[in-house]
Design an enzyme around this catalytic site. Sequence first.
Site, PDB file in Angstrom:
ATOM      1  N   LYS A  23     -12.058  12.190 -25.678  1.00  0.00           N
ATOM      2  CA  LYS A  23     -11.731  13.434 -24.992  1.00  0.00           C
ATOM      3  C   LYS A  23     -11.499  14.589 -25.963  1.00  0.00           C
ATOM      4  O   LYS A  23     -11.761  15.738 -25.617  1.00  0.00           O
ATOM      5  CB  LYS A  23     -10.561  13.261 -24.031  1.00  0.00           C
ATOM      6  CG  LYS A  23      -9.220  12.972 -24.675  1.00  0.00           C
ATOM      7  CD  LYS A  23      -8.180  12.826 -23.577  1.00  0.00           C
ATOM      8  CE  LYS A  23      -6.760  12.733 -24.113  1.00  0.00           C
ATOM      9  NZ  LYS A  23      -6.555  11.655 -25.108  1.00  0.00           N
ATOM     10  N   ARG A  73       1.073  14.388 -21.148  1.00  0.00           N
ATOM     11  CA  ARG A  73       0.885  12.965 -21.377  1.00  0.00           C
ATOM     12  C   ARG A  73       1.671  12.153 -20.339  1.00  0.00           C
ATOM     13  O   ARG A  73       1.435  10.968 -20.179  1.00  0.00           O
ATOM     14  CB  ARG A  73       1.407  12.629 -22.778  1.00  0.00           C
ATOM     15  CG  ARG A  73       0.628  11.565 -23.500  1.00  0.00           C
ATOM     16  CD  ARG A  73       1.295  11.268 -24.826  1.00  0.00           C
ATOM     17  NE  ARG A  73       0.833  12.120 -25.915  1.00  0.00           N
ATOM     18  CZ  ARG A  73      -0.248  11.872 -26.635  1.00  0.00           C
ATOM     19  NH1 ARG A  73      -0.998  10.824 -26.396  1.00  0.00           N
ATOM     20  NH2 ARG A  73      -0.592  12.658 -27.623  1.00  0.00           N
ATOM     21  N   ARG A 101      -8.017   1.414 -40.837  1.00  0.00           N
ATOM     22  CA  ARG A 101      -6.641   1.916 -40.776  1.00  0.00           C
ATOM     23  C   ARG A 101      -5.813   1.115 -39.774  1.00  0.00           C
ATOM     24  O   ARG A 101      -6.343   0.626 -38.782  1.00  0.00           O
ATOM     25  CB  ARG A 101      -6.634   3.395 -40.362  1.00  0.00           C
ATOM     26  CG  ARG A 101      -7.037   4.328 -41.475  1.00  0.00           C
ATOM     27  CD  ARG A 101      -7.001   5.752 -40.980  1.00  0.00           C
ATOM     28  NE  ARG A 101      -7.927   5.927 -39.861  1.00  0.00           N
ATOM     29  CZ  ARG A 101      -8.511   7.075 -39.545  1.00  0.00           C
ATOM     30  NH1 ARG A 101      -8.276   8.152 -40.246  1.00  0.00           N
ATOM     31  NH2 ARG A 101      -9.327   7.161 -38.526  1.00  0.00           N
ATOM     32  N   ARG A 136      -1.319   1.069 -27.818  1.00  0.00           N
ATOM     33  CA  ARG A 136      -1.492   2.457 -27.372  1.00  0.00           C
ATOM     34  C   ARG A 136      -2.075   2.519 -25.965  1.00  0.00           C
ATOM     35  O   ARG A 136      -1.694   3.367 -25.163  1.00  0.00           O
ATOM     36  CB  ARG A 136      -2.402   3.215 -28.342  1.00  0.00           C
ATOM     37  CG  ARG A 136      -1.653   3.905 -29.478  1.00  0.00           C
ATOM     38  CD  ARG A 136      -2.407   5.124 -29.965  1.00  0.00           C
ATOM     39  NE  ARG A 136      -3.763   4.768 -30.359  1.00  0.00           N
ATOM     40  CZ  ARG A 136      -4.101   4.417 -31.586  1.00  0.00           C
ATOM     41  NH1 ARG A 136      -3.212   4.373 -32.527  1.00  0.00           N
ATOM     42  NH2 ARG A 136      -5.352   4.101 -31.858  1.00  0.00           N
TER      43      ARG A 136
END
Length: 213
Positions: free
Chosen positions: A13, A88, A160, A171
């Site tokens: 997004k 959020r 990472r 997440r």
Amino acid sequence: MKIVMLGAPGAGKGTQAKMIAEKYGIPHVSTGDIFRANIKNGTDLGKEAKTYMDKGELVPDELTVRILLDRVAQEDCKNGYVLDGFPRTIPQAEVLDTELTKLGEKIDYAINVEVPDENIIKRMSGRRACLSCGATYHIEHVPPKKEGICDKCGSELVLRDDDKEETVKNRLNVYHQQTQPLIDFYNNKKVLKEVDGTVDMKDVFKAITDILG
Ligand SMILES: [Zn+2]
């Protein structure tokens, strides 16, 4: 034109938000960027935000809302903006709605970029990053010329922690709990638009511009 981008972390997004901003000449307002700018400039707000980000925690709504409202009140946002990473949560969306209503304004479009979790996990785990120069690669889509080595500076590439399956899954869980209700929120306001985020990024953008006109 005021737009909210919705979609799981890794759904792409942010990329779409940048493309929308460029095409329609409105700022791409990313909470991540605003926080980084404040941290870089050593503002009080930045220092406050950093204490949470360092711990890998979400910045509290109250702090996020303060910094966001300050940003969209600036001159370059008067014809609209694309919000990326905000709201959020439902409380954030409600505060935004209340503040915009006070100004006689509203969100015109909430664009949900839909990508199933399995696709996101696969996408993220293929990412590789150079910690020396910041270049990023993808083992399938943007491979380096020599496996495991940065094209630009010759350093070793790493997966990472942020891109590891476990982190991505965590997440996504947070996303589903907190952000998914926003889809209902904007649907009730009749501004929700859904696009298939599994196709090529150009085709995702085409679907979005068909909606925005
Ligand atoms: Zn490099």
